[in-house]
Design a protein around this motif. Structure first.
Motif, mmCIF file in Angstrom:
data_model
loop_
_atom_site.group_PDB
_atom_site.id
_atom_site.type_symbol
_atom_site.label_atom_id
_atom_site.label_comp_id
_atom_site.label_asym_id
_atom_site.label_seq_id
_atom_site.Cartn_x
_atom_site.Cartn_y
_atom_site.Cartn_z
ATOM 1 N N ASP A 1 0.386 -1.429 0.136
ATOM 2 C CA ASP A 1 -0.085 -0.246 -0.254
ATOM 3 C C ASP A 1 0.988 1.312 0.360
ATOM 4 N N VAL A 2 1.947 1.412 0.626
ATOM 5 C CA VAL A 2 2.763 2.589 1.296
ATOM 6 C C VAL A 2 3.175 2.823 -0.245
ATOM 7 N N GLU A 3 4.403 1.230 -0.966
ATOM 8 C CA GLU A 3 4.959 1.893 -2.973
ATOM 9 C C GLU A 3 3.637 2.119 -3.574
ATOM 10 N N LYS A 4 2.102 2.073 -3.296
ATOM 11 C CA LYS A 4 1.521 2.550 -4.294
ATOM 12 C C LYS A 4 1.320 4.450 -3.925
ATOM 13 N N GLN A 5 1.103 4.191 -2.381
ATOM 14 C CA GLN A 5 1.099 5.967 -2.414
ATOM 15 C C GLN A 5 1.992 7.487 -2.406
ATOM 16 N N PHE A 6 3.281 6.303 -2.845
ATOM 17 C CA PHE A 6 4.350 7.172 -2.968
ATOM 18 C C PHE A 6 5.504 6.887 -4.221
ATOM 19 N N GLY A 7 4.963 6.161 -4.714
ATOM 20 C CA GLY A 7 5.394 5.423 -6.831
ATOM 21 C C GLY A 7 6.676 5.544 -6.644
ATOM 22 N N ASP A 8 7.448 5.636 -7.809
ATOM 23 C CA ASP A 8 8.816 6.052 -7.872
ATOM 24 C C ASP A 8 9.906 7.311 -7.362
ATOM 25 N N ASP A 9 9.228 7.442 -5.749
ATOM 26 C CA ASP A 9 9.810 8.344 -4.959
ATOM 27 C C ASP A 9 10.426 7.922 -3.855
ATOM 28 N N VAL A 10 9.982 6.729 -3.303
ATOM 29 C CA VAL A 10 10.790 5.528 -3.097
ATOM 30 C C VAL A 10 11.146 4.555 -3.224
ATOM 31 N N LYS A 11 12.185 3.874 -3.276
ATOM 32 C CA LYS A 11 12.468 2.107 -3.336
ATOM 33 C C LYS A 11 12.047 1.846 -2.158
ATOM 34 N N ILE A 12 11.090 0.620 -2.548
ATOM 35 C CA ILE A 12 11.515 -0.518 -1.383
ATOM 36 C C ILE A 12 11.893 -1.526 -1.928
ATOM 37 N N ILE A 13 12.723 -2.022 -0.476
ATOM 38 C CA ILE A 13 13.744 -3.480 -0.549
ATOM 39 C C ILE A 13 13.453 -4.310 0.269
ATOM 40 N N LYS A 14 13.141 -5.452 -0.158
ATOM 41 C CA LYS A 14 13.089 -6.683 0.385
ATOM 42 C C LYS A 14 14.019 -7.409 0.945
ATOM 43 N N ILE A 15 14.935 -7.728 2.106
ATOM 44 C CA ILE A 15 15.809 -8.602 1.797
ATOM 45 C C ILE A 15 15.463 -9.850 2.633
ATOM 46 N N ASP A 16 15.609 -11.163 2.394
ATOM 47 C CA ASP A 16 15.165 -12.673 3.211
ATOM 48 C C ASP A 16 16.510 -12.284 4.275
ATOM 49 N N PHE A 17 16.069 -12.449 5.875
ATOM 50 C CA PHE A 17 16.594 -12.542 7.090
ATOM 51 C C PHE A 17 17.521 -13.551 7.144
ATOM 52 N N GLU A 18 17.688 -15.011 6.257
ATOM 53 C CA GLU A 18 17.732 -16.504 6.289
ATOM 54 C C GLU A 18 19.218 -16.425 4.692
#
Length: 103
Positions: free
Chosen positions: A40-57
């Motif tokens: 949801d947050v990604e949709k709100q900010f679009g290209d203004d922010v990158k959200i990157i998921k990092i797998d802990f293991e």
């Protein structure tokens, strides 16, 4: 779609602009709930922010480098500099504030 970390692109990804790292585990219930909030947050900010998921293991070197003690952990960067971090399941308004403070 939230971006999974790509090792070859990681340093470049966090070097410029606003970037939110999401350290997570595939078996973590709160991490799964946070993923929906981040979409949801990604949709709100679009290209203004990158959200990157990092797998802990799968990324123990990054866990050590950024001193991540548990998951989920969110770390907000601006032009390669850490601005803030939050551990545990966060509500959408908290995440929005983290991002807005980086823009």
């Amino acid at each position: 779609m939230l971006k999974e970390m790509v090792r070859e692109e990681f340093e470049q990804d966090i070097a410029e602009g606003s970037v939110l790292l999401d350290f997570y585990s595939k078996t973590c219930g709160p991490c799964k709930m946070l993923a929906f909030v981040l979409q949801d947050v990604e949709k709100q900010f679009g290209d203004d922010v990158k959200i990157i998921k990092i797998d802990f293991e799968e990324n123990p070197d990054l866990i050590e480098k950024y001193n991540v003690e548990g998951y989920p952990t969110l770390i907000m960067f601006k032009d390669g500099v850490e601005l803030s971090r939050k551990a545990g399941l966060q509500q959408k308004p908290v995440i929005i504030k983290m991002i807005e403070e980086s823009l």
